[in-house]
Design a protein around this motif. Structure first.
Motif, PDB file in Angstrom:
ATOM      1  N   ARG A  93      64.283  14.419  83.799  1.00 46.17           N
ATOM      2  CA  ARG A  93      63.171  14.242  83.031  1.00 46.17           C
ATOM      3  C   ARG A  93      63.204  12.689  82.083  1.00 46.17           C
ATOM      4  O   ARG A  93      64.177  12.242  81.889  1.00 46.17           O
ATOM      5  N   PRO A  94      62.073  12.039  82.439  1.00 47.17           N
ATOM      6  CA  PRO A  94      60.900  12.416  82.296  1.00 47.17           C
ATOM      7  C   PRO A  94      60.648  12.124  84.259  1.00 47.17           C
ATOM      8  O   PRO A  94      60.856  12.009  84.819  1.00 47.17           O
ATOM      9  N   ASP A  95      58.777  13.307  84.539  1.00 44.89           N
ATOM     10  CA  ASP A  95      59.462  13.409  85.912  1.00 44.89           C
ATOM     11  C   ASP A  95      58.872  12.912  86.689  1.00 44.89           C
ATOM     12  O   ASP A  95      57.730  12.775  87.103  1.00 44.89           O
ATOM     13  N   TRP A  96      59.962  11.927  87.261  1.00 40.34           N
ATOM     14  CA  TRP A  96      59.482  10.681  88.026  1.00 40.34           C
ATOM     15  C   TRP A  96      58.919  11.518  89.694  1.00 40.34           C
ATOM     16  O   TRP A  96      58.035  10.503  89.675  1.00 40.34           O
ATOM     17  N   LEU A  97      59.680  11.974  90.290  1.00 40.49           N
ATOM     18  CA  LEU A  97      58.878  12.906  91.113  1.00 40.49           C
ATOM     19  C   LEU A  97      57.413  13.341  90.948  1.00 40.49           C
ATOM     20  O   LEU A  97      56.669  13.247  91.798  1.00 40.49           O
ATOM     21  N   GLY A  98      56.792  13.683  89.831  1.00 38.57           N
ATOM     22  CA  GLY A  98      55.992  14.632  89.632  1.00 38.57           C
ATOM     23  C   GLY A  98      54.909  13.497  89.836  1.00 38.57           C
ATOM     24  O   GLY A  98      53.578  13.417  90.200  1.00 38.57           O
ATOM     25  N   PHE A  99      55.108  12.292  89.167  1.00 37.68           N
ATOM     26  CA  PHE A  99      54.153  11.378  88.507  1.00 37.68           C
ATOM     27  C   PHE A  99      53.337  10.569  89.378  1.00 37.68           C
ATOM     28  O   PHE A  99      52.456  10.287  90.350  1.00 37.68           O
ATOM     29  N   GLY A 100      54.190  10.146  90.850  1.00 37.53           N
ATOM     30  CA  GLY A 100      54.694  10.071  92.039  1.00 37.53           C
ATOM     31  C   GLY A 100      54.265  10.511  93.445  1.00 37.53           C
ATOM     32  O   GLY A 100      54.075  10.462  93.928  1.00 37.53           O
ATOM     33  N   ARG A 336      53.396  -7.417  83.658  1.00 37.80           N
ATOM     34  CA  ARG A 336      53.268  -6.027  83.920  1.00 37.80           C
ATOM     35  C   ARG A 336      53.836  -4.893  83.532  1.00 37.80           C
ATOM     36  O   ARG A 336      54.942  -5.581  82.878  1.00 37.80           O
ATOM     37  N   GLY A 337      53.694  -2.982  84.198  1.00 35.05           N
ATOM     38  CA  GLY A 337      55.004  -2.637  83.451  1.00 35.05           C
ATOM     39  C   GLY A 337      54.634  -1.640  84.747  1.00 35.05           C
ATOM     40  O   GLY A 337      53.748  -1.120  84.992  1.00 35.05           O
ATOM     41  N   THR A 338      55.672  -0.916  84.201  1.00 38.29           N
ATOM     42  CA  THR A 338      55.132   0.562  85.296  1.00 38.29           C
ATOM     43  C   THR A 338      54.517   1.921  84.622  1.00 38.29           C
ATOM     44  O   THR A 338      54.010   2.039  83.647  1.00 38.29           O
ATOM     45  N   HIS A 339      53.377   2.343  85.582  1.00 39.27           N
ATOM     46  CA  HIS A 339      52.295   2.649  85.005  1.00 39.27           C
ATOM     47  C   HIS A 339      52.230   4.135  84.178  1.00 39.27           C
ATOM     48  O   HIS A 339      51.686   3.704  82.696  1.00 39.27           O
ATOM     49  N   ASP A 340      53.472   4.489  84.350  1.00 46.74           N
ATOM     50  CA  ASP A 340      53.459   6.477  83.924  1.00 46.74           C
ATOM     51  C   ASP A 340      54.471   5.968  83.007  1.00 46.74           C
ATOM     52  O   ASP A 340      54.009   6.716  81.607  1.00 46.74           O
ATOM     53  N   SER A 341      55.692   4.926  82.729  1.00 46.22           N
ATOM     54  CA  SER A 341      55.227   4.366  81.007  1.00 46.22           C
ATOM     55  C   SER A 341      54.315   4.050  79.923  1.00 46.22           C
ATOM     56  O   SER A 341      54.581   4.794  78.731  1.00 46.22           O
ATOM     57  N   ILE A 342      53.452   3.147  80.183  1.00 45.56           N
ATOM     58  CA  ILE A 342      52.948   2.644  80.174  1.00 45.56           C
ATOM     59  C   ILE A 342      51.255   4.037  79.372  1.00 45.56           C
ATOM     60  O   ILE A 342      50.926   4.201  78.375  1.00 45.56           O
ATOM     61  N   ALA A 343      51.202   4.863  80.605  1.00 41.92           N
ATOM     62  CA  ALA A 343      50.430   5.689  80.387  1.00 41.92           C
ATOM     63  C   ALA A 343      51.081   6.645  79.105  1.00 41.92           C
ATOM     64  O   ALA A 343      50.562   7.352  78.711  1.00 41.92           O
ATOM     65  N   ASP A 344      52.259   7.257  79.379  1.00 44.49           N
ATOM     66  CA  ASP A 344      52.698   7.881  78.411  1.00 44.49           C
ATOM     67  C   ASP A 344      52.819   7.451  76.985  1.00 44.49           C
ATOM     68  O   ASP A 344      52.723   8.258  75.947  1.00 44.49           O
ATOM     69  N   PHE A 345      53.459   6.237  76.980  1.00 44.80           N
ATOM     70  CA  PHE A 345      53.208   5.599  75.529  1.00 44.80           C
ATOM     71  C   PHE A 345      51.896   5.620  75.039  1.00 44.80           C
ATOM     72  O   PHE A 345      51.211   6.140  73.519  1.00 44.80           O
ATOM     73  N   HIS A 346      50.660   5.176  75.691  1.00 42.86           N
ATOM     74  CA  HIS A 346      49.352   5.031  74.930  1.00 42.86           C
ATOM     75  C   HIS A 346      48.821   6.262  75.031  1.00 42.86           C
ATOM     76  O   HIS A 346      48.604   7.436  73.602  1.00 42.86           O
ATOM     77  N   ARG A 347      49.767   7.931  75.443  1.00 42.94           N
ATOM     78  CA  ARG A 347      49.243   9.180  75.450  1.00 42.94           C
ATOM     79  C   ARG A 347      50.134  10.050  73.363  1.00 42.94           C
ATOM     80  O   ARG A 347      49.611  10.398  73.145  1.00 42.94           O
ATOM     81  N   LEU A 348      52.048   8.876  73.973  1.00 41.73           N
ATOM     82  CA  LEU A 348      52.268   9.378  72.668  1.00 41.73           C
ATOM     83  C   LEU A 348      51.459   8.651  70.895  1.00 41.73           C
ATOM     84  O   LEU A 348      52.048   9.465  70.517  1.00 41.73           O
ATOM     85  N   LEU A 349      51.256   7.692  71.547  1.00 38.35           N
ATOM     86  CA  LEU A 349      49.964   7.257  70.414  1.00 38.35           C
ATOM     87  C   LEU A 349      48.790   7.322  69.844  1.00 38.35           C
ATOM     88  O   LEU A 349      48.812   7.457  68.812  1.00 38.35           O
ATOM     89  N   GLY A 350      48.350   7.834  70.513  1.00 40.12           N
ATOM     90  CA  GLY A 350      46.992   9.027  70.352  1.00 40.12           C
ATOM     91  C   GLY A 350      47.371  10.351  69.774  1.00 40.12           C
ATOM     92  O   GLY A 350      46.354  10.385  68.818  1.00 40.12           O
ATOM     93  N   ALA A 351      48.589  10.534  70.074  1.00 43.49           N
ATOM     94  CA  ALA A 351      49.498  12.033  69.267  1.00 43.49           C
ATOM     95  C   ALA A 351      49.810  11.477  68.078  1.00 43.49           C
ATOM     96  O   ALA A 351      50.357  13.021  67.808  1.00 43.49           O
ATOM     97  N   GLY A 352      50.173  10.426  67.939  1.00 43.42           N
ATOM     98  CA  GLY A 352      50.668  10.330  66.680  1.00 43.42           C
ATOM     99  C   GLY A 352      52.088  10.318  66.773  1.00 43.42           C
ATOM    100  O   GLY A 352      52.985   9.990  65.774  1.00 43.42           O
ATOM    101  N   GLN A 353      52.692   9.830  67.505  1.00 41.40           N
ATOM    102  CA  GLN A 353      54.317   9.840  67.905  1.00 41.40           C
ATOM    103  C   GLN A 353      55.174   8.537  68.412  1.00 41.40           C
ATOM    104  O   GLN A 353      56.024   8.201  67.223  1.00 41.40           O
ATOM    105  N   ILE A 354      53.835   7.740  68.153  1.00 40.98           N
ATOM    106  CA  ILE A 354      53.992   6.448  68.316  1.00 40.98           C
ATOM    107  C   ILE A 354      53.222   5.695  67.114  1.00 40.98           C
ATOM    108  O   ILE A 354      51.967   5.875  67.741  1.00 40.98           O
ATOM    109  N   THR A 355      53.870   4.852  66.472  1.00 41.93           N
ATOM    110  CA  THR A 355      52.898   4.228  65.738  1.00 41.93           C
ATOM    111  C   THR A 355      52.967   2.951  65.401  1.00 41.93           C
ATOM    112  O   THR A 355      54.192   1.910  66.332  1.00 41.93           O
TER     113      THR A 355
END
Length: 473
Positions: A93-100, A336-355
């Motif tokens: 976890r997280p699923d690096w193989l799945g994201f790539g 620049r940053g790792t695209h899956d980490s940034i995608a997860d950041f935005h997803r959790l930001l939208g879910a309210g788990q990241i402020t």
């Protein structure tokens, strides 16, 4: 051994130190000593360190660029070692193989943002092979576990004083102190505050409970590593982060698509009188490329890096003082940053788990249950935030943060600092101080008359500088 045999010392254990040791020009009978706190990890340093086999975060941290963009040869290594790599990543976890998965299915491993520990494996392989070659050629190789307290020259040889009082003498010394220190938050704020993530993972994990709020001071790539660290330990629903960002800007994902889009070629002509004029032209060209060519960071960053060479920069900005001002502001435009980490950041930001809070930390102090952050928001409001865990993810800030040995070399005039304090300057071939002394770190912005358009954060750029200094083609 004869009087002509030389002693060559390399100070440091990161990728730059490894490159110095790997490419050192040595003759039979010479000695090569690598002095570092962890010379057995030569090549890894802090950036590419490995962890215990059972550590959930062992492969959590990823390179910030696709593997081939970091070093093309590393992408070849990744392909050769793919069976072992894919086995090691199964079930993590997280699923690096799945994201790539799309890149993996297409056999495009060069586009993967590989775990940094694997890149450390690659660098370790390079330097271990080189040290074995040195030994086969009659060179004595020593790995010395120690810190370096002082560096002097007696008119004939260098004297390297170790932190245990021992003194090593050498004919040549290569100093590679690594990345600059971060802002000194959390150094004295109690057991719930950590001055950085790296090397403190076990202590942080021991204090972490599901649902605990974690405050990150800074919103750069280190903050994304904290997110991946938490993902490796917790169910995602139990992650709670507060990110303190000075600007609200975050790295842009650098995604290689298939088929590859060509790198951009900037249409900028000069010369420019000032750094500000040049950067205004860069901003205008970036906007045009995004609008007219659909360019993203995967085209912009390599395109501008290939275009803005030292020679090109000298042509565009004839004034050396203005040229030296470019390096760090230009880099900020291509974060620049790792695209899956940034995608997860935005997803959790939208879910309210990241402020996210836009503001600057002033100080951190201990509390009974963790730590308290005192900050000023963008509109000038003073705030206090409490959390069980506070992790410093800030960079060096406006100051040029140097290690004590580098500071001593600047103080004695062996190592030059740019007049505006933006970075360090060496002579041609990385030479500083008395003959035989060389220096390279990401803080170096000029080598001889050549100013680096981008900071030397990329391992490829650092290795290229060492290769040029050693005449290696």
């Amino acid at each position: 051994m004869t009087d002509s045999n030389r002693h060559h010392i390399v100070i440091g254990d990161g990728g730059t130190a490894a490159a110095f040791a790997e490419m050192a020009q040595l003759n039979p009978g010479d000695r090569l000593s690598v002095i570092a706190h962890a010379p057995e990890n030569l090549g890894r340093g802090l950036a590419y360190g490995d962890h215990a086999a059972d550590a959930p975060w062992r492969y959590a941290y990823l390179l910030n660029s696709p593997s081939a963009a970091v070093l093309p040869e590393f992408a070849d290594w990744l392909e050769d070692h793919w069976p072992e790599v894919s086995r090691a990543m199964q079930g993590r976890r997280p699923d690096w193989l799945g994201f790539g998965a799309d890149h993996i299915a297409a056999g495009d491993l060069a586009a993967l943002f590989a775990p940094r520990a694997f890149f450390g494996d690659y660098l370790s392989h390079l330097v271990e092979t080189a040290l074995a070659r040195h030994q086969q050629n009659g060179v004595t190789v020593n790995l010395v576990t120690a810190g370096v307290h002082g560096l002097d020259h007696d008119g004939a040889r260098f004297r390297v004083t170790l932190d245990d009082g021992r003194v090593e003498t050498a004919d040549r010394v290569d100093l590679a102190p690594g990345t600059p220190a971060m802002d000194a938050f959390c150094t004295d704020a109690g057991p719930g505050a950590f001055p950085m993530l790296y090397g403190r993972e076990e202590a942080i994990a021991a204090r972490l409970s599901p649902g605990d709020r974690v405050i990150c001071l800074g919103a750069n790539a280190a903050m994304l590593d904290v997110l991946r660290f938490l993902q490796s330990l917790l169910d995602e629903r139990d992650i709670s982060m507060t990110v303190l960002s000075a600007s609200g800007l975050r790295p842009e994902p650098l995604i290689w698509e298939r088929p590859r889009k060509p790198d951009v070629v900037p249409r900028i002509t000069g010369p420019f009188a000032t750094c500000d004029d040049f950067l205004a032209a860069v901003d205008s060209e970036i906007a045009r490329m995004r609008r007219d060519e659909g360019a993203g960071m995967s085209q912009l960053r390599p395109g501008f890096k290939n275009w803005a060479t030292g020679d090109k920069l000298a042509e565009l900005l004839p004034d050396p003082a203005e040229r030296r001002r470019v390096t760090h502001p230009l880099e900020r435009r291509f974060r620049r940053g790792t695209h899956d980490s940034i995608a997860d950041f935005h997803r959790l930001l939208g879910a309210g788990q990241i402020t996210e809070i836009i503001g600057r930390a002033r100080r951190v102090e201990p509390t009974r249950d963790g730590a308290r952050v005192h900050l000023d928001t963008r509109d000038g409001t003073e705030m206090q935030l409490d959390a069980p865990l506070v992790i410093n993810c800030a960079g060096p800030g406006a100051r040029l943060a140097l290690d004590p040995l580098s500071e001593s070399l600047v103080a004695r005039g062996w190592l030059a600092m740019a007049p505006d304090g933006a970075g360090l300057m060496t002579g041609p071939g990385l030479r500083i101080g008395p003959p035989g002394l060389r220096y390279l770190a990401p803080t170096v912005i000029a080598v001889g008359d050549m100013v680096s358009p981008f900071p030397l954060f990329d391992m490829g750029g650092l290795r290229q500088q060492v290769a040029q200094a050693n005449g290696v083609t």
